[in-house]
Design a protein around this motif. Structure first.
Motif, mmCIF file in Angstrom:
data_model
loop_
_atom_site.group_PDB
_atom_site.id
_atom_site.type_symbol
_atom_site.label_atom_id
_atom_site.label_comp_id
_atom_site.label_asym_id
_atom_site.label_seq_id
_atom_site.Cartn_x
_atom_site.Cartn_y
_atom_site.Cartn_z
ATOM 1 N N THR A 58 28.675 38.920 49.336
ATOM 2 C CA THR A 58 29.655 39.341 48.355
ATOM 3 C C THR A 58 30.137 38.252 47.489
ATOM 4 N N THR A 59 29.895 38.200 46.142
ATOM 5 C CA THR A 59 30.611 37.061 45.390
ATOM 6 C C THR A 59 31.673 37.615 44.465
ATOM 7 N N GLU A 60 32.604 36.728 44.480
ATOM 8 C CA GLU A 60 33.600 36.991 43.656
ATOM 9 C C GLU A 60 34.066 35.647 42.554
ATOM 10 N N ASP A 61 34.015 36.031 41.513
ATOM 11 C CA ASP A 61 34.156 34.931 40.322
ATOM 12 C C ASP A 61 35.480 35.120 39.552
ATOM 13 N N VAL A 62 36.276 34.126 39.702
ATOM 14 C CA VAL A 62 37.771 34.106 38.771
ATOM 15 C C VAL A 62 37.893 33.311 37.973
ATOM 16 N N TYR A 63 38.286 33.739 36.914
ATOM 17 C CA TYR A 63 38.565 32.725 35.684
ATOM 18 C C TYR A 63 40.122 32.940 35.363
ATOM 19 N N LEU A 64 41.020 31.981 35.474
ATOM 20 C CA LEU A 64 42.250 31.754 34.891
ATOM 21 C C LEU A 64 42.569 30.961 33.869
ATOM 22 N N ASP A 97 40.601 37.249 34.946
ATOM 23 C CA ASP A 97 39.902 38.115 35.588
ATOM 24 C C ASP A 97 39.123 37.871 36.672
ATOM 25 N N ARG A 98 38.826 38.797 37.404
ATOM 26 C CA ARG A 98 37.932 38.638 38.680
ATOM 27 C C ARG A 98 36.981 39.585 38.680
ATOM 28 N N LEU A 99 35.715 39.146 38.908
ATOM 29 C CA LEU A 99 34.294 39.872 38.976
ATOM 30 C C LEU A 99 33.842 39.926 40.389
ATOM 31 N N GLU A 140 32.600 45.091 39.954
ATOM 32 C CA GLU A 140 33.979 45.476 39.570
ATOM 33 C C GLU A 140 34.663 44.452 39.198
ATOM 34 N N LEU A 141 35.301 44.567 37.797
ATOM 35 C CA LEU A 141 35.976 43.850 37.148
ATOM 36 C C LEU A 141 37.631 43.951 37.391
ATOM 37 N N THR A 142 38.388 43.100 37.794
ATOM 38 C CA THR A 142 39.654 43.277 37.686
ATOM 39 C C THR A 142 40.466 42.309 36.773
ATOM 40 N N LEU A 143 41.270 42.922 35.948
ATOM 41 C CA LEU A 143 42.284 42.089 35.295
ATOM 42 C C LEU A 143 43.502 41.810 35.910
ATOM 43 N N GLY A 144 44.204 40.714 35.664
ATOM 44 C CA GLY A 144 45.414 40.669 36.478
ATOM 45 C C GLY A 144 46.186 39.263 36.087
ATOM 46 N N THR A 145 47.110 38.953 36.895
ATOM 47 C CA THR A 145 47.833 37.561 36.897
ATOM 48 C C THR A 145 47.965 37.039 38.284
ATOM 49 N N VAL A 146 48.171 35.715 38.277
ATOM 50 C CA VAL A 146 48.597 35.041 39.425
ATOM 51 C C VAL A 146 49.885 34.096 39.189
#
Length: 433
Positions: free
Chosen positions: A209-215, A253-255, A269-275
């Motif tokens: 499983t790979t999770e790419d997060v761009y903030l 976003d988090r892919l 699975e692409l998730t849009l959100g905030t930190v």
């Protein structure tokens, strides 16, 4: 200015091109939150235990408290890099890793209106780890060993612009920074099955499983420093400082993608959100005689219970850091080089936001360093800026976590920072009589 000073600055400046590709940490503790927060203190401040809230910074750019920009009287460039060795210990074994990179690059431009402008960039947070864990499992009546590898890399970078003013007969300094944070972080974990003889089990595909997060997002830092005379006969002063670090939140976003070695989830699975990042507060006190000696203490606090990650709450605690330190210059006006060197020492204790078995993970250490004048021949009569330019070196010995308290990891580290501050007079109007 000496040739070796120019060469050092050229080397450091040339290294800034790799800022956005450097791995600044190799600690598994960077898995939590948004990674290890990279200290934005100057090399000078780092040698004094990290004191930054109320320290005088007449020739270096301290962006922890932007009010300190009000100390600057010369156009200034402040750039630094670091090297760190870390020994990681667990109950299963230990290993040593090394890392290095750019720590900070900043520029300041004072005006004749008591207004000082600054700008620069540096890393804000860093993620870097690669660890494995094994456990016994039973699948289809077969006793197997499941090995899971966890890895993380990347982090956030920060570009900033700031300003400060001196008011009330130069006794009060007020400053503010606007900071833009941005970057990408990758987290991955892979599971494999092995027989008891450590040979990979047949008939089972690895699961990855790979999770790419761009903030990205803005942050604001504001602060004040009040300075007044403590003993006029001995030319001693005191400084009280305060700062606040606030952000409305980072968006991104988090892919998430999954692969079993044969088929890859190409859509993911692409998730849009905030930190949401917690607000940080700091208070500091410093007493000293300018150009001779200074001692001080800082307290910084940040409640990471307010942290949320794409709507998910994290089991993090409150972070509290206490730092003490000081600086001694035997004789700033001496023609003897050793007498003009700044000698610095300090210590710090930080209760981090991480907790295991009800015990907070503590991070503590001692620091020391020197400020080497750029001009080996003595002070310049014609340009005081060159007289205060420095090559700064700091060393830090510390420990984070403890196996003796039941925590899973103990990290011993040694960090060396080297930086250069160049001070000069710009935009001087020449007058011929």
């Amino acid at each position: 200015m000496t040739i070796r000073f120019v060469l050092l600055v050229t080397l450091l400046a040339g290294s800034t091109a790799s800022l956005f590709a450097q791995d600044l940490t190799i600690s598994p503790y960077s898995r939590y939150g948004i990674g290890d927060i990279v200290s934005s203190t100057t090399t000078r401040n780092a040698a004094m235990g990290g004191l930054s809230v109320a320290t005088d910074n007449y020739y270096s750019i301290n962006r922890v408290n932007p009010a300190s920009y009000g100390d600057l009287y010369f156009t200034t460039m402040d750039i630094s890099a670091f090297w760190q060795a870390s020994q990681l210990r667990t109950t299963a074994g230990e290993g040593t890793r090394y890392t290095a990179g750019i720590q900070n690059a900043a520029f300041a431009f004072p005006s004749n209106k008591n207004l000082i402008l600054t700008m620069g960039f540096g890393p804000y947070s860093s993620v870097g780890y690669d660890i494995s864990a094994r456990k016994n499992v039973v699948i289809a009546d077969s006793s197997l060993i499941e090995e899971t590898t966890y890895a993380g890399s990347g982090g956030l970078n920060q570009a900033f612009i700031g300003a400060a003013v001196r008011v009330f007969d130069n006794k009060l300094r007020l400053g503010v920074n606007g900071q833009y944070n941005f970057g990408n972080t990758r987290y991955s974990w892979t599971s494999l099955l092995f027989r008891s003889d450590s040979v990979q089990a047949t008939g089972f595909l690895p699961l990855s499983t790979t999770e790419d997060v761009y903030l990205k997002g803005w942050m604001v830092t504001a602060g004040f420093i009040y300075e007044d005379t403590l003993n006029a006969a001995k030319y001693t002063t005191f400084r009280i400082g305060g700062m606040i670090d606030w952000t409305p939140g980072l968006s991104g976003d988090r892919l998430t993608q999954v692969s079993n070695g044969l088929v890859r989830d190409t859509l993911g699975e692409l998730t849009l959100g905030t930190v949401a990042l917690p607000t940080r507060f700091g208070l500091g006190l410093m007493v000293g005689r300018f150009g001779h000696w200074s001692v001080g203490a800082d307290v910084q606090y940040q409640d990471w219970q307010q942290f949320s990650y794409f709507g998910e709450d994290n089991d993090l605690g409150r972070e509290l850091k206490i730092a003490v330190g000081g600086e001694l210059t035997p004789n700033q006006q001496s023609l003897k080089y050793l007498a003009r060197i700044d000698y610095r020492m300090g210590a710090y204790l930080k209760q981090t936001y991480l907790q295991f078995n009800g015990e907070a993970v503590n991070d503590y250490g001692v620091t020391f360093g020197v400020g080497l004048p750029a001009d080996a021949k003595g002070n310049s009569r014609f340009n005081r800026g060159r007289a205060v330019s420095r090559i700064n070196i700091s060393a830090e010995l510390g420990q984070r976590g403890s196996l003796s308290t039941g925590q899973p990891l103990e990290e011993l580290y040694a960090r060396i920072r080297i930086g250069a501050t160049i001070n000069d007079r710009w935009f001087v109007r020449r007058v011929i009589d």
